[in-house]
Design an enzyme around this catalytic site. Structure first.
Site, PDB file in Angstrom:
ATOM      1  N   LYS A 177      -7.109  -0.674  15.633  1.00  0.00           N
ATOM      2  CA  LYS A 177      -5.889  -0.212  16.316  1.00  0.00           C
ATOM      3  C   LYS A 177      -5.088   0.651  15.360  1.00  0.00           C
ATOM      4  CE  LYS A 177      -1.551  -1.401  16.623  1.00  0.00           C
ATOM      5  NZ  LYS A 177      -0.941  -0.083  16.885  1.00  0.00           N
ATOM      6  N   GLY A 230       1.414  -3.062   6.886  1.00  0.00           N
ATOM      7  CA  GLY A 230       2.614  -2.872   7.707  1.00  0.00           C
ATOM      8  C   GLY A 230       3.807  -3.502   7.023  1.00  0.00           C
ATOM      9  N   GLY A 235       3.924  -8.809   9.078  1.00  0.00           N
ATOM     10  CA  GLY A 235       2.983  -9.679   8.369  1.00  0.00           C
ATOM     11  C   GLY A 235       3.248 -11.154   8.649  1.00  0.00           C
ATOM     12  N   GLU A 252      -1.049  -6.323   3.658  1.00  0.00           N
ATOM     13  CA  GLU A 252      -0.543  -5.378   2.666  1.00  0.00           C
ATOM     14  C   GLU A 252       0.823  -4.932   3.182  1.00  0.00           C
ATOM     15  OE1 GLU A 252       0.054  -3.811  -0.396  1.00  0.00           O
ATOM     16  OE2 GLU A 252      -1.934  -4.700  -0.221  1.00  0.00           O
ATOM     17  N   CYS A 286       4.188   2.690   0.525  1.00  0.00           N
ATOM     18  CA  CYS A 286       4.641   1.358   0.105  1.00  0.00           C
ATOM     19  C   CYS A 286       4.683   1.284  -1.415  1.00  0.00           C
ATOM     20  CB  CYS A 286       3.826   0.248   0.729  1.00  0.00           C
ATOM     21  SG  CYS A 286       2.100   0.469   0.547  1.00  0.00           S
ATOM     22  N   GLU A 387      13.508  -2.373   1.532  1.00  0.00           N
ATOM     23  CA  GLU A 387      12.617  -1.220   1.638  1.00  0.00           C
ATOM     24  C   GLU A 387      13.188  -0.227   2.655  1.00  0.00           C
ATOM     25  OE1 GLU A 387       8.579  -1.773   3.228  1.00  0.00           O
ATOM     26  OE2 GLU A 387       7.864  -0.575   1.541  1.00  0.00           O
TER      27      GLU A 387
HETATM   28  C1  UN1 Z   1       0.452   2.936   0.839  1.00  0.00           C
HETATM   29  O1  UN1 Z   1       1.502   3.561   0.717  1.00  0.00           O
HETATM   30  O2  UN1 Z   1       0.354   2.062   1.721  1.00  0.00           O
HETATM   31  O3  UN1 Z   1      -1.278   4.672  -4.672  1.00  0.00           O
HETATM   32  C2  UN1 Z   1      -0.764   3.215   0.068  1.00  0.00           C
HETATM   33  C3  UN1 Z   1      -0.859   5.302  -3.723  1.00  0.00           C
HETATM   34  C4  UN1 Z   1      -1.812   5.687  -2.625  1.00  0.00           C
HETATM   35  C5  UN1 Z   1      -1.880   4.624  -1.586  1.00  0.00           C
HETATM   36  C6  UN1 Z   1      -0.586   4.207  -1.029  1.00  0.00           C
HETATM   37  N1  UN1 Z   1      -3.118   5.933  -3.205  1.00  0.00           N
HETATM   38  O4  UN1 Z   1       0.301   5.634  -3.631  1.00  0.00           O
END
Ligand code: UN1
Length: 498
Positions: A177, A230, A235, A252, A286, A387
């Site tokens: 999805k 997400g 989560g 994650e 993230c 965040e």
């Molecule tokens: C994310 O933002 O969920 O290291 C992953 C990094 C990227 C991956 C980010 N290779 O910023």
């Protein structure tokens, strides 16, 4: 516009099909409002069909030799390479990131697919001596079954590859999805997998929202593994809703990553690292650096260099070569980011630059926000704790290394961390003491490579890692196998006279 837009379908059991309800939703570019495509708004019924297809396909797929599964992934990696330019261009339109970064996103998927393809000839287990005579012991990784893959819009090609490539090479089947903000990129990903030779039912895509499609996947009794990238809130909900079936959950989630800059750092290098980590992908990673912890001796000079660098960044559509910062994903995100500017000002932080929606020069057609830097931020303020997922970063002044580490760790998340220093002792202490899944020395907080574990401590996840060898732990279960060739009944742990 809408009348010109192409209509796309779900992919279930090797067939392109509409949602059972016939309902649809649109994917719209955050860069200029263009309609990218029309997609099926699926419901539980569509998920159930996809899960049934994946469950059936699992019985054959798990028996395909792993090196053969790997060969399909090699073909997929090559196809993604061939289509890198058009996927990159589509990403600048559908997701909004700038061309160089969109290419990087696609490249991560190529790298991950090659890496996991090679895993088809490894997937190592262990052999170990037995405590009994004439007995052979080994452990093997076994596939688990149907994996529910729920991905975000910010890495619309890379993150599906982090989940789907290892899931497949390990012998699982997938119901995917993709985020509703980037369905066409998800669709293209699956088309290329099918073209690479993934058999019918092994990978299925079901478009639609988290409430209908995601929730059904999470609760479905025939989906033993869920992998989600997400928000923390999603989560927690996923864990709760999957509890009745004791599913394997890989999460994650968020980050509130900090770059520490000590008095002895190379300041120009630090500024480059901060600008890249705070404003790259418009802060929508993230791993983004949404805090900068600066030792007091260099605070003023760093702040002014940083403001000057941020003010030089050019906002615009990602497909134009001279754009540094693209749009944010949608209006809701724009409003959230702007609301945090107000929160920061109300908390007493000093707005050094940005802090407003960007307009003019065609920007009004999309969702653009000025790169924003707050100074004099207290580590406990909401802008330093929550965040924001946008181009906003907060400068926090500290006295020394110990306080810097304390502040860096003083958040609920633990994804990425960074320190700029020329002192090797402090660098090593930081590697040990920063409580995060990733630590960079003399580099920003972004830029993970696919063959190392990716993930975080504390509320960033639930202890799992993706990428690298660690990903295999999410998508397999260990089986221990004992073969007794003594010809008599030997009893482990039971004392018997020799
Ligand atoms: C994310 O933002 O969920 O290291 C992953 C990094 C990227 C991956 C980010 N290779 O910023």
């Amino acid at each position: 516009m809408i009348t010109d837009a192409q209509t796309f379908k779900n992919f279930i059991a090797g067939e392109w099909v509409n949602a059972a309800s016939g309902e649809t939703f649109e994917s719209v570019s955050p860069a200029d409002g263009e309609t990218i495509g029309i997609f099926p708004k699926s419901s539980a019924e569509d998920v159930d069909r996809a899960v049934a297809a994946a469950k059936t396909a699992f019985e054959d797929w798990r028996l395909v030799p792993a090196p053969k599964r790997g060969e399909i992934l090699f073909r997929f990696a090559r196809l993604v390479e061939e289509h890198k330019d058009d996927l990159t261009d589509l990403m600048t339109h559908e997701m909004g990131k700038v061309k160089a970064e969109a290419g990087g996103d696609v490249q991560e998927a190529i790298d991950m697919s090659y890496y996991m393809a090679g895993e088809g000839r490894r997937l190592w287990g262990q052999t170990t001596p037995s405590e009994l005579k004439d007995k052979f012991n080994m452990s093997m990784r076994m596939p688990i079954g149907v994996v529910g893959v729920i991905t975000p819009w910010n890495f619309p090609i890379a993150i599906p590859s982090w989940k789907i490539a290892p899931a497949l090479v390990c012998g699982n089947t997938v119901v995917f999805k993709p985020a509703t903000d980037t369905p066409l990129l998800g669709e293209r990903f699956v088309e290329l997998l099918a073209e690479a030779g993934v058999p019918a039912g092994v990978v299925n895509i079901v478009h639609g929202g988290g409430g209908a499609v995601g929730d059904r996947l999470v609760r479905h009794p025939d989906v033993p593994v869920i992998t989600l990238t997400g928000s923390r809130e999603t989560g927690v909900e996923v864990m709760r809703n999957a509890a009745d079936h004791l599913k394997h959950i890989h999460l994650e989630l968020g980050g509130k990553n900090a770059i520490i800059v000590l008095d002895d750092a190379d300041l120009d290098l630090a500024v480059d690292g901060i600008v890249w980590s705070a404003f790259g992908t418009t802060g929508q990673r993230c791993t983004a650096a949404s805090r900068v912890i600066v030792q007091e001796g260099v605070y003023d000079v760093l702040a002014s260099k940083l403001v000057a660098a941020a003010e030089k960044l050019r906002l615009g559509v990602g497909w134009e070569d001279d754009t540094d910062v693209g749009p944010v994903i949608n209006r809701t995100a724009l409003e959230k980011i702007d609301s945090y500017t107000k929160i920061g000002v109300d908390e007493g932080a000093k707005l050094l630059t940005g802090g407003e929606v960007a307009t003019g020069n065609g920007l009004d057609k999309g969702h653009y926000y000025r790169p924003t830097i707050f100074g004099d931020v207290d580590a406990q303020m909401r802008i330093a704790q929550e965040e924001i997922f946008g181009p906003t970063t907060a400068l926090i002044k500290v006295r020394d290394f110990d306080e810097a580490v304390r502040v860096s760790n003083g958040i609920r998340y633990g994804l990425s961390s960074s320190i700029f220093t020329r002192d090797v002792h402090k660098a090593f202490r930081a590697m040990r003491d920063l409580r995060a899944g990733i630590t960079y020395v003399n580099a920003g907080t972004i830029g993970a490579e696919v063959h190392l574990p990716f993930g975080g401590t504390k509320d960033t996840g639930n202890g799992h890692r993706e990428a690298g060898q660690a990903a295999l732990d999410v998508f397999t279960e260990w089986k221990s196998i004992y073969v007794d060739y003594s010809g008599k009944l030997q009893k482990a742990q039971i004392d018997t006279a020799e």
